[in-house]
Design a protein around this motif. Structure first.
Motif, short mmCIF file in Angstrom:
data_model
loop_
_atom_site.label_atom_id
_atom_site.label_comp_id
_atom_site.label_asym_id
_atom_site.label_seq_id
_atom_site.Cartn_x
_atom_site.Cartn_y
_atom_site.Cartn_z
N ILE A 106 29.39 34.65 48.22
CA ILE A 106 29.16 35.86 47.43
C ILE A 106 30.41 36.18 46.62
O ILE A 106 30.34 36.51 45.43
N LEU A 107 31.56 36.07 47.25
CA LEU A 107 32.82 36.30 46.54
C LEU A 107 33.01 35.30 45.40
O LEU A 107 33.47 35.67 44.31
N ALA A 108 32.64 34.06 45.63
CA ALA A 108 32.77 33.04 44.59
C ALA A 108 31.89 33.40 43.39
O ALA A 108 32.29 33.22 42.23
N SER A 109 30.69 33.92 43.67
CA SER A 109 29.80 34.33 42.58
C SER A 109 30.39 35.50 41.81
O SER A 109 30.39 35.51 40.57
N LEU A 115 35.44 37.08 36.41
CA LEU A 115 36.73 36.57 35.97
C LEU A 115 36.63 35.39 35.01
O LEU A 115 37.53 35.19 34.19
N PHE A 116 35.58 34.58 35.13
CA PHE A 116 35.61 33.29 34.45
C PHE A 116 34.52 33.07 33.40
O PHE A 116 34.64 32.16 32.59
N MET A 117 33.45 33.85 33.44
CA MET A 117 32.37 33.59 32.48
C MET A 117 32.71 34.14 31.10
O MET A 117 32.89 33.39 30.16
N GLY A 118 32.83 35.45 30.98
CA GLY A 118 33.24 36.05 29.72
C GLY A 118 32.26 35.80 28.58
O GLY A 118 31.17 35.28 28.76
N ALA A 132 27.60 42.70 44.70
CA ALA A 132 28.50 43.63 45.37
C ALA A 132 27.82 44.26 46.58
O ALA A 132 28.45 44.47 47.63
N ALA A 133 26.53 44.57 46.45
CA ALA A 133 25.77 45.13 47.59
C ALA A 133 25.65 44.12 48.72
O ALA A 133 25.75 44.48 49.91
N ARG A 134 25.44 42.85 48.37
CA ARG A 134 25.36 41.80 49.40
C ARG A 134 26.70 41.67 50.12
O ARG A 134 26.75 41.50 51.34
N LEU A 135 27.79 41.74 49.36
CA LEU A 135 29.11 41.66 49.98
C LEU A 135 29.33 42.85 50.91
O LEU A 135 29.83 42.68 52.04
N TYR A 174 36.11 44.14 44.82
CA TYR A 174 34.73 44.36 44.42
C TYR A 174 34.00 45.43 45.21
O TYR A 174 32.97 45.94 44.76
N VAL A 175 34.50 45.76 46.40
CA VAL A 175 33.85 46.75 47.26
C VAL A 175 34.91 47.74 47.73
O VAL A 175 35.98 47.34 48.19
N LYS A 176 34.61 49.03 47.63
CA LYS A 176 35.50 50.05 48.18
C LYS A 176 35.47 49.94 49.70
O LYS A 176 34.39 49.96 50.31
N MET A 177 36.65 49.83 50.30
CA MET A 177 36.73 49.50 51.72
C MET A 177 36.74 50.73 52.64
O MET A 177 36.72 50.58 53.85
#
Length: 219
Positions: A106-109, A115-118, A132-135, A174-177
């Motif tokens: 999930i983090l890789a996605s 960061l990399f698509m743009g 983000a919800a899955r994470l 990506y997620v508020k901890m």
């Protein structure tokens, strides 16, 4: 000689940290995700899909984190960081190794899309929100587990915990901890470990994240 092919702040940190926990010295070969070195033929001869980690050890090369962790712990059982067949925690240990990879995917996605698509193919906000919800769901599951223990397994620290070395230091982008107090306490226990501190010193600066937090963009 042990050689670890490595990118700072990536999944290969898991292996660097585990080697430090085991007291095993390695030669560290550093790469960058942006300079094309992972696509070079000489590296693909080591890691066929051009990814880190790749570990050269005992006359062989292993290039999947979970397989490396299992190999290291099973060939060096006296160090007590694995849970071998017959151990009552064996199934839970294997589950956590797999869970770490699920979370890392999930983090890789999220990394790829933020960061990399743009341009000209920006990530779809609905996809980013879902990821983000899955994470967050994986962090919630961890928080429940860590409510009554210091480490992932009841008996204490294991190599399963080192598999979280990449995950839990990328997730806060990506997620508020705040909603995961037990995970936050777990992260502090990880940071207090001497082997973790030594591995982080060897790791080098991360090159991925340019912001402290990545919100889902407006549609």
């Amino acid at each position: 000689m042990i050689t670890l092919h490595h990118i700072p702040f990536s999944r290969s940190f898991r292996i660097l940290w585990l080697l430090e926990e085991m007291g095993l010295t390695c030669e560290l070969k550093q790469y960058s995700i942006t300079d094309g070195s992972l696509r070079a033929a000489n590296f693909k001869a080591i890691s066929p899909v051009g990814r880190v980690p790749a570990l050269e050890i005992d006359g062989t090369t292993i290039y999947e984190s979970g397989a490396i962790v299992e190999y290291l712990t099973e060939t060096r059982p006296d160090l007590g960081l694995g849970r071998l067949p017959g151990d009552p925690e064996r199934v839970a240990y294997l589950e956590w190794l797999g869970f770490a990879e699920t979370q890392a995917s999930i983090l890789a996605s999220l990394n790829m899309q933020h960061l990399f698509m743009g341009d000209p193919t920006p990530a779809a906000p609905v996809v980013l929100k879902l990821e983000a919800a899955r994470l967050a769901a994986t962090l919630k599951a961890m928080d429940r587990t860590l409510a009554d223990r210091d480490w992932l397994l009841p008996s204490g620290f294991s190599a399963a915990d080192t598999m979280m070395g990449f995950n839990l230091f990328s997730a806060p982008y990506y997620v508020k901890m705040d909603g995961f107090p037990n995970v936050l306490a777990y992260i502090e226990r990880i940071k207090a470990r001497k082997a973790y501190q030594d591995a982080r010193e060897l790791d080098g600066p991360q090159e991925f994240y340019k912001k402290d937090f990545y919100d889902v963009p407006q549609a």
